[in-house]
Design an enzyme around this catalytic site. Structure first.
Site, PDB file in Angstrom:
ATOM      1  N   GLU A  53       0.815  -1.216   0.000  1.00 47.08           N
ATOM      2  CA  GLU A  53       0.000   0.000   0.000  1.00 47.08           C
ATOM      3  C   GLU A  53       0.851   1.271   0.000  1.00 47.08           C
ATOM      4  OE1 GLU A  53      -3.948  -1.773   2.281  1.00 47.08           O
ATOM      5  OE2 GLU A  53      -2.379  -0.831   3.473  1.00 47.08           O
ATOM      6  N   ASP A  68      -9.216  -9.837  11.826  1.00 44.87           N
ATOM      7  CA  ASP A  68      -9.964  -8.656  12.241  1.00 44.87           C
ATOM      8  C   ASP A  68     -11.294  -8.556  11.495  1.00 44.87           C
ATOM      9  OD1 ASP A  68      -8.152  -8.238  10.042  1.00 44.87           O
ATOM     10  OD2 ASP A  68      -8.702  -6.122  10.055  1.00 44.87           O
ATOM     11  N   TRP A  70      -4.931  -7.403  12.293  1.00 43.53           N
ATOM     12  CA  TRP A  70      -4.731  -5.959  12.244  1.00 43.53           C
ATOM     13  C   TRP A  70      -5.554  -5.316  13.354  1.00 43.53           C
ATOM     14  CZ3 TRP A  70      -0.741  -4.940   9.391  1.00 43.53           C
ATOM     15  CH2 TRP A  70      -0.433  -5.781   8.319  1.00 43.53           C
TER      16      TRP A  70
END
EC number: 3.2.1.52
Length: 534
Positions: free
Chosen positions: A320, A413, A461
């Site tokens: 990212e 998550d 996460w």
């Protein structure tokens, strides 16, 4: 199908499921105050662990004895058990664990513990429990060499004591990799002596986003500082604690994106000058500059961390990374011209290759998220495939090792049901059965290409996981399902697994794990009014 005794698995279910379980004659071994244990030199680490853990739960001394001890541990590479494999034999006279290596002995001891009542996973004895092992012969070995969990300590700091607890929980499930995500936009979590501002300034933020705003709305914030970091001695302790349980710790320092906390500490690292430590969740334009000074900075960081993390692998992130700032940067354009690069994708690949060369020269191997494929993959790099299976397939076909971790089946998550009571629902639906049934090896790979799949890992996460109780809720029991998937080679049937899992939850109860109940969250698990996404 492996040779399994259904009746024995029903009465004393082991998770992850062993390859072969053959019941012995009636009877077994009852542990008493007179029970003695012994080990050859290579198995002494497991002996110490067994005396401490099982001794605490049972209240029995489990004194060290001679060769005629009732529980005997040994390493025998010639036993034909395979890497990390073991054989456990229990009869009226005693219990023998033979491992191909010290790790195999340790996993055999974990199975022995699971064959006892669930109270064997407590920290103190409850009373008059009969500590009887059934007569059995177990032969077992793992399917994959990489059986991992990634803990994101950057978004919400996970205190050292919780990391150590999770190492024990990984060991219980015969997992062998702990991937620590130690830096991101929202925090830098490890002491670097040469660059003290990384923790003095970069390890905390002034406030934290709560949930995800609805379309058209502004984010809400908890107006309270959040931070924390591990000292180098903390890291040494974590690594040693994990090593004693045959778990390798893989550090991750994220570059060249997700670096806002580092840039806040040392603004010269970035393209935009002084910026705060990140307070919001998401992807941001701030990236590292591509100067010689920045590359040297991260080489120095790596060198300090290599002193602390002795394992083969070092994770550099690589995911990212927006290219907007590079497109407007004269230093980035100059680097592209000087290195003969085609574009900013190749510029990111150039940056990663500098670190790959540095790690290779020190006998280590670079790991990165699958974006490191863009612009050309660094020689010797290992790819963690998270954006589906495509990155893993491409890397394996190119001869690179791969760890499979696709979001749809690996992100713990992500929400566990569609109920409004699920706390901060994000992502796509990922139930325990979805984790269990997903196949780590992509069907498109040939047998030769599939050899590059080292294994798999699940990722946690922590943008929306801010307490240890919430961490347990999101991780378990899905981690138990994942552990069986990466350890056991048998054809998976969730209807067969679920009753064993329900029994396994009594062990998690004994260990104090606040897992998600199979019938949904309890009232204190919910987060009313906190909006998610997906």
């Amino acid at each position: 199908m492996p040779d399994i005794s259904p009746s024995l698995l029903a009465s004393r279910p082991v998770v992850p499921r062993p390859a072969q379980v053959v019941p012995g004659e009636e009877g077994g071994l009852t542990l008493t105050a007179a029970t003695r244990v012994s080990a050859d030199p290579e198995a002494r680490g497991t002996l110490v662990w067994l005396q401490r853990e099982l001794g605490a739960a049972t209240g029995l001394p489990l004194a060290t004895g001679a060769e005629d001890s009732e529980i005997r541990l040994s390493v025998d590479p010639g036993a034909g058990l395979g890497r990390e494999g073991y054989r456990l034999i229990v009869d009226d006279e005693g219990a023998i664990i033979i491992g191909n290596d010290p790790a195999g002995v340790f996993y055999g001891a974990q199975t022995l513990r699971q064959l006892l009542p669930a109270a064997a996973h407590r920290d103190a004895p409850l009373g008059d429990t009969a500590w009887t092992l059934p007569a059995v012969r177990v032969t077992d070995a793992p399917r994959f060499a990489w059986r991992g969990l990634m803990l994101d300590t950057a978004r919400h700091f996970i205190p050292k004591r919780e990391v150590l607890r999770y190492i024990d929980l990984l060991a219980l499930h015969k997992m062998n990799v702990l991937h620590l995500h130690l830096s991101d936009d929202q925090g830098w979590r490890v002491e670097i002596r040469r660059y003290p501002e990384l923790t003095r300034k970069g390890s905390w933020r002034t406030r934290s986003q709560v949930g995800v705003p609805r379309p058209g709305e502004e984010p809400e914030f908890e107006e309270r500082p959040h931070g924390g970091f591990y000292t180098q001695d903390d890291i040494r302790e974590i690594v040693a604690y994990a090593s004693a349980r045959h778990i390798g710790v893989v550090p991750e320092i994220d570059v060249p994106g997700h670096s806002q906390a580092a840039i806040h500490a040392y603004p010269e690292l970035g393209e935009a000058g002084e910026i705060p430590v990140g307070q919001r969740w998401g992807i941001f334009e701030e990236v590292l500059a591509v100067t010689d000074g920045v590359v040297e900075f991260y080489k120095n960081v790596i060198d300090e961390l290599l002193e602390l993390f002795p394992g083969t692998y070092f994770h550099v992130g690589g995911d990212e990374c927006p290219k907007t700032q590079w497109k407007g940067s004269e230093t980035a354009r100059e680097r592209i011209r000087a290195e003969g690069l085609a574009d900013e994708d190749e510029l990111q690949s150039w940056f990663i290759r500098q670190l790959d060369d540095h790690l290779t020269a020190r006998g280590r191997r670079l790991v990165g998220w699958d974006e490191i494929l863009e612009g050309g993959l660094a020689p010797g790099a290992t790819v963690v495939s998270w954006r589906g299976e495509e990155g893993g397939i491409a890397a394996a076909r190119a001869g690179h090792d791969v760890v499979m971790s696709p979001t749809a089946t690996s992100y713990l998550d992500y929400k566990q049901s569609e109920s409004e009571d699920e706390p901060v629902r994000v992502g796509t639906l990922l139930r325990t059965e979805d984790v269990y049934l997903a196949e780590p090896v992509p069907a498109e790979l040939t047998a030769e290409e599939a050899r590059h799949v080292l294994g798999a890992q699940v990722n946690v996460w922590t943008e929306h996981i801010d307490t240890p109780r919430r961490l347990d809720y999101m991780v378990f029991p899905r981690l138990s399902a994942f552990a069986e998937k990466v350890w056991s080679a048998h054809e998976r049937d969730y209807a067969e697994f679920e009753p064993r899992l329900l029994h396994h939850l009594t062990r998690l109860d004994a260990a104090g794990v606040e897992y998600r109940p199979v019938d949904g969250p309890r009232p204190w698990h919910t987060r009313p009014g906190v909006h998610g996404w997906g």
